[in-house]
Design a protein around this motif. Sequence first.
Motif, mmCIF file in Angstrom:
data_model
loop_
_atom_site.group_PDB
_atom_site.id
_atom_site.type_symbol
_atom_site.label_atom_id
_atom_site.label_comp_id
_atom_site.label_asym_id
_atom_site.label_seq_id
_atom_site.Cartn_x
_atom_site.Cartn_y
_atom_site.Cartn_z
ATOM 1 N N SER A 129 37.444 38.063 44.757
ATOM 2 C CA SER A 129 36.438 38.807 43.985
ATOM 3 C C SER A 129 36.116 38.085 42.683
ATOM 4 C CB SER A 129 36.943 40.217 43.677
ATOM 5 O OG SER A 129 38.107 40.165 42.874
ATOM 6 N N LYS A 130 34.907 38.340 42.187
ATOM 7 C CA LYS A 130 34.533 37.810 40.886
ATOM 8 C C LYS A 130 35.265 38.568 39.780
ATOM 9 C CE LYS A 130 29.972 35.997 42.047
ATOM 10 N NZ LYS A 130 28.532 35.957 41.673
ATOM 11 N N ILE A 131 35.272 37.999 38.604
ATOM 12 C CA ILE A 131 36.054 38.549 37.495
ATOM 13 C C ILE A 131 35.098 39.036 36.420
ATOM 14 C CG2 ILE A 131 37.791 38.046 35.732
ATOM 15 C CD1 ILE A 131 38.864 35.888 37.585
ATOM 16 N N ARG A 132 35.309 40.256 35.973
ATOM 17 C CA ARG A 132 34.490 40.812 34.901
ATOM 18 C C ARG A 132 34.948 40.281 33.549
ATOM 19 N NH1 ARG A 132 31.275 45.132 35.805
ATOM 20 N NH2 ARG A 132 31.248 45.992 37.904
ATOM 21 N N ALA A 133 33.980 40.101 32.657
ATOM 22 C CA ALA A 133 34.328 39.610 31.320
ATOM 23 C C ALA A 133 35.209 40.606 30.575
ATOM 24 C CB ALA A 133 33.053 39.330 30.525
ATOM 25 N N THR A 134 35.020 41.895 30.831
ATOM 26 C CA THR A 134 35.875 42.889 30.177
ATOM 27 C C THR A 134 37.318 42.789 30.657
ATOM 28 O OG1 THR A 134 35.117 44.474 31.857
ATOM 29 C CG2 THR A 134 34.030 44.528 29.707
ATOM 30 N N ASP A 135 37.521 42.323 31.893
ATOM 31 C CA ASP A 135 38.889 42.102 32.366
ATOM 32 C C ASP A 135 39.516 40.885 31.697
ATOM 33 O OD1 ASP A 135 38.661 44.278 34.035
ATOM 34 O OD2 ASP A 135 38.014 43.082 35.767
ATOM 35 N N VAL A 136 38.686 39.886 31.389
ATOM 36 C CA VAL A 136 39.210 38.704 30.701
ATOM 37 C C VAL A 136 39.690 39.085 29.296
ATOM 38 C CG1 VAL A 136 38.691 36.346 29.978
ATOM 39 C CG2 VAL A 136 37.643 37.277 32.035
ATOM 40 N N LEU A 137 39.051 40.074 28.684
ATOM 41 C CA LEU A 137 39.471 40.496 27.350
ATOM 42 C C LEU A 137 40.896 41.044 27.342
ATOM 43 C CD1 LEU A 137 36.219 42.279 26.082
ATOM 44 C CD2 LEU A 137 36.939 39.918 25.723
ATOM 45 N N GLN A 138 41.404 41.458 28.499
ATOM 46 C CA GLN A 138 42.779 41.939 28.569
ATOM 47 C C GLN A 138 43.795 40.824 28.367
ATOM 48 O OE1 GLN A 138 43.470 44.164 32.164
ATOM 49 N NE2 GLN A 138 41.542 45.290 32.009
ATOM 50 N N LEU A 139 43.338 39.578 28.415
ATOM 51 C CA LEU A 139 44.273 38.458 28.234
ATOM 52 C C LEU A 139 44.908 38.464 26.855
ATOM 53 C CD1 LEU A 139 42.261 35.560 29.923
ATOM 54 C CD2 LEU A 139 44.300 36.703 30.811
ATOM 55 N N ARG A 140 44.272 39.146 25.902
ATOM 56 C CA ARG A 140 44.832 39.163 24.548
ATOM 57 C C ARG A 140 46.236 39.784 24.527
ATOM 58 N NH1 ARG A 140 39.289 40.734 23.039
ATOM 59 N NH2 ARG A 140 38.295 38.940 22.036
ATOM 60 N N GLN A 141 46.475 40.793 25.358
ATOM 61 C CA GLN A 141 47.794 41.420 25.371
ATOM 62 C C GLN A 141 48.830 40.569 26.091
ATOM 63 O OE1 GLN A 141 47.957 44.998 27.803
ATOM 64 N NE2 GLN A 141 46.010 44.430 28.776
ATOM 65 N N TYR A 142 48.366 39.517 26.765
ATOM 66 C CA TYR A 142 49.297 38.578 27.407
ATOM 67 C C TYR A 142 49.291 37.216 26.709
ATOM 68 C CZ TYR A 142 48.824 42.049 31.120
ATOM 69 O OH TYR A 142 48.784 43.227 31.829
ATOM 70 N N SER A 143 48.723 37.181 25.474
ATOM 71 C CA SER A 143 48.633 35.936 24.689
ATOM 72 C C SER A 143 47.838 34.864 25.431
ATOM 73 C CB SER A 143 50.041 35.411 24.332
ATOM 74 O OG SER A 143 50.746 36.370 23.584
ATOM 75 N N GLY A 144 46.790 35.287 26.116
ATOM 76 C CA GLY A 144 45.950 34.343 26.832
ATOM 77 C C GLY A 144 44.765 33.889 26.006
ATOM 78 N N ASN A 145 44.058 32.891 26.502
ATOM 79 C CA ASN A 145 42.880 32.343 25.844
ATOM 80 C C ASN A 145 41.641 33.006 26.439
ATOM 81 O OD1 ASN A 145 40.626 30.581 25.156
ATOM 82 N ND2 ASN A 145 42.166 29.136 24.445
ATOM 83 N N VAL A 146 40.889 33.731 25.612
ATOM 84 C CA VAL A 146 39.770 34.536 26.115
ATOM 85 C C VAL A 146 38.479 33.726 26.187
ATOM 86 C CG1 VAL A 146 38.334 36.554 25.677
ATOM 87 C CG2 VAL A 146 40.806 36.686 25.336
ATOM 88 N N LEU A 147 38.043 33.172 25.060
ATOM 89 C CA LEU A 147 36.719 32.557 24.992
ATOM 90 C C LEU A 147 36.597 31.341 25.897
ATOM 91 C CD1 LEU A 147 36.035 32.841 21.152
ATOM 92 C CD2 LEU A 147 35.232 34.328 22.992
ATOM 93 N N SER A 148 37.553 30.455 25.840
ATOM 94 C CA SER A 148 37.472 29.258 26.673
ATOM 95 C C SER A 148 37.598 29.594 28.154
ATOM 96 C CB SER A 148 38.570 28.268 26.261
ATOM 97 O OG SER A 148 38.411 27.873 24.914
ATOM 98 N N THR A 149 38.395 30.608 28.486
ATOM 99 C CA THR A 149 38.514 31.023 29.885
ATOM 100 C C THR A 149 37.206 31.594 30.392
ATOM 101 O OG1 THR A 149 40.859 31.515 29.521
ATOM 102 C CG2 THR A 149 39.823 32.453 31.474
ATOM 103 N N ILE A 150 36.504 32.350 29.551
ATOM 104 C CA ILE A 150 35.190 32.880 29.938
ATOM 105 C C ILE A 150 34.210 31.744 30.195
ATOM 106 C CG2 ILE A 150 33.188 34.099 29.019
ATOM 107 C CD1 ILE A 150 35.038 36.140 27.833
ATOM 108 N N ASP A 151 34.248 30.700 29.367
ATOM 109 C CA ASP A 151 33.364 29.554 29.578
ATOM 110 C C ASP A 151 33.621 28.898 30.928
ATOM 111 O OD1 ASP A 151 32.229 30.007 27.123
ATOM 112 O OD2 ASP A 151 33.428 28.501 26.067
ATOM 113 N N VAL A 152 34.887 28.735 31.273
ATOM 114 C CA VAL A 152 35.231 28.089 32.539
ATOM 115 C C VAL A 152 34.793 28.951 33.721
ATOM 116 C CG1 VAL A 152 37.163 27.330 33.976
ATOM 117 C CG2 VAL A 152 37.125 26.751 31.552
#
Length: 456
Positions: A129-152
């Motif tokens: 499935s495709k990934i919603r940008a709002t789901d990518v924002l959840q990466l903050r609670q896992y210390s993930g990289n949000v903006l660059s991951t959205i670009d990719v």
Amino acid sequence: MVQIPGQALDLAGANRDGHQLFFANMSFHRHGAPPLSPKQRAPWKLRDQQNLTGTEPIADFGVQMALFDMAPDRQVLAARVRREDNDLTRYCAALVREHAARAGWSKRQRNDVTRSLRILQGLRPTPTSKIRATDVLQLRQYSGNVLSTIDVLAAAGLLIEDRPTRVERYFVAKTNTLPPVMKDQLEVWLEVLTNGSRQAPRQKPRDAKTIIVHILGIEPIIHAWAAAGLHSFAEVTRADITAALDETKARRHIAGNGLKSLFTTLKGRRLIFANPTRGMKASPKATNIPLALDAAVIRGELNSPNPVVALAVALVAFHALTGQQVRELRLTDIRDGHLVVADRLIPLAGPVRTRLAAWLDHRNRTWPGTANPHLLINRRTAPRLLPVSSQFPWSGLTLRPRVLREDRILHEIHATGGDIRRVCDLFGLSVEGAARYLHTLEHTDLTVESKRVPRT
């Protein structure tokens, strides 16, 4: 479905062994009903990936709707992240390397993006499935990289952009306390402004800044109407609009334009009986007299210990650049001690050169591997190719680029004795814009030279 042709429906018999229930608003097509062709669909009603209000069913994207949301098990998710590779990381590996090389990512940032993709693979409802940008924002609670991951993900075609835009956030903040009917009518107006309309009255999509100005102008008026007991814009009369505009001083022009746009759209959608703004003349634009700034305040910001603040203030104070021009300056716009802005070639003043050298040294020391071509960058834009926001580096300062630019032009109009031709050529102003400063020549408070910053 169980009715015998020619006989009445036996409800008791149909429900004798139980009754089949269905979930509401699910995709359902009767047999034999041909699907609509792309030409038959109304393209202005299809949100696709824009998802303006965020209320459209996920089934529109070809994804099964979730019955309920459940937080993922952190232990299971951590075990998946520790895996060397998964489908998502393998699919995006080449794009990650390409973005890293083009934007000058460090090894740590590249690894952060890869780790974020592993986390998202564990959060995906299905492996493909495709990934919603709002789901990518959840990466903050896992210390993930949000903006660059959205670009990719966007480059890979795997992103569903469902984040609320700046206009939507501003609209919700200004209308969340209004009556439901008013709010629904305003949402129709916002959709027409954002996406345009192919039905009468036809309209092209408006710029985001124009939409925000419209909302800014009408917001106090519609809240006053709601406080007075109105529940729909169909109750608003021409007298109400005239009285509201008479009470509006500084924003009368933009308030009148916003109300005209609102009621024209609502009348075209048949949400109101008549357009009370029809035939009303546009309110004249409000003008003011530019005033000189305190020289001590300008000198304080010019000598700021923050090199980016000192450079931005110097570019506006000495060369009257706009805030947008400062943000969009590129490194290649500085050539042989000159600044290239559009079709203008500006010799850089001595204080500006000093602060430019200090900022370039700081820029190279802080982000030595950045590929961002813009002159001003910060921690957020250094690993990307975008300009800084409109608030950088002015947030927290007592000065704003607009009033600082006005002070510079005001000084020049007094120094040249009102030479409009020279001011227009020097700062790229129109004759009408320069005449606004010409009217200050007879103002006694603006002729005191001690209030000026010495120019070079």
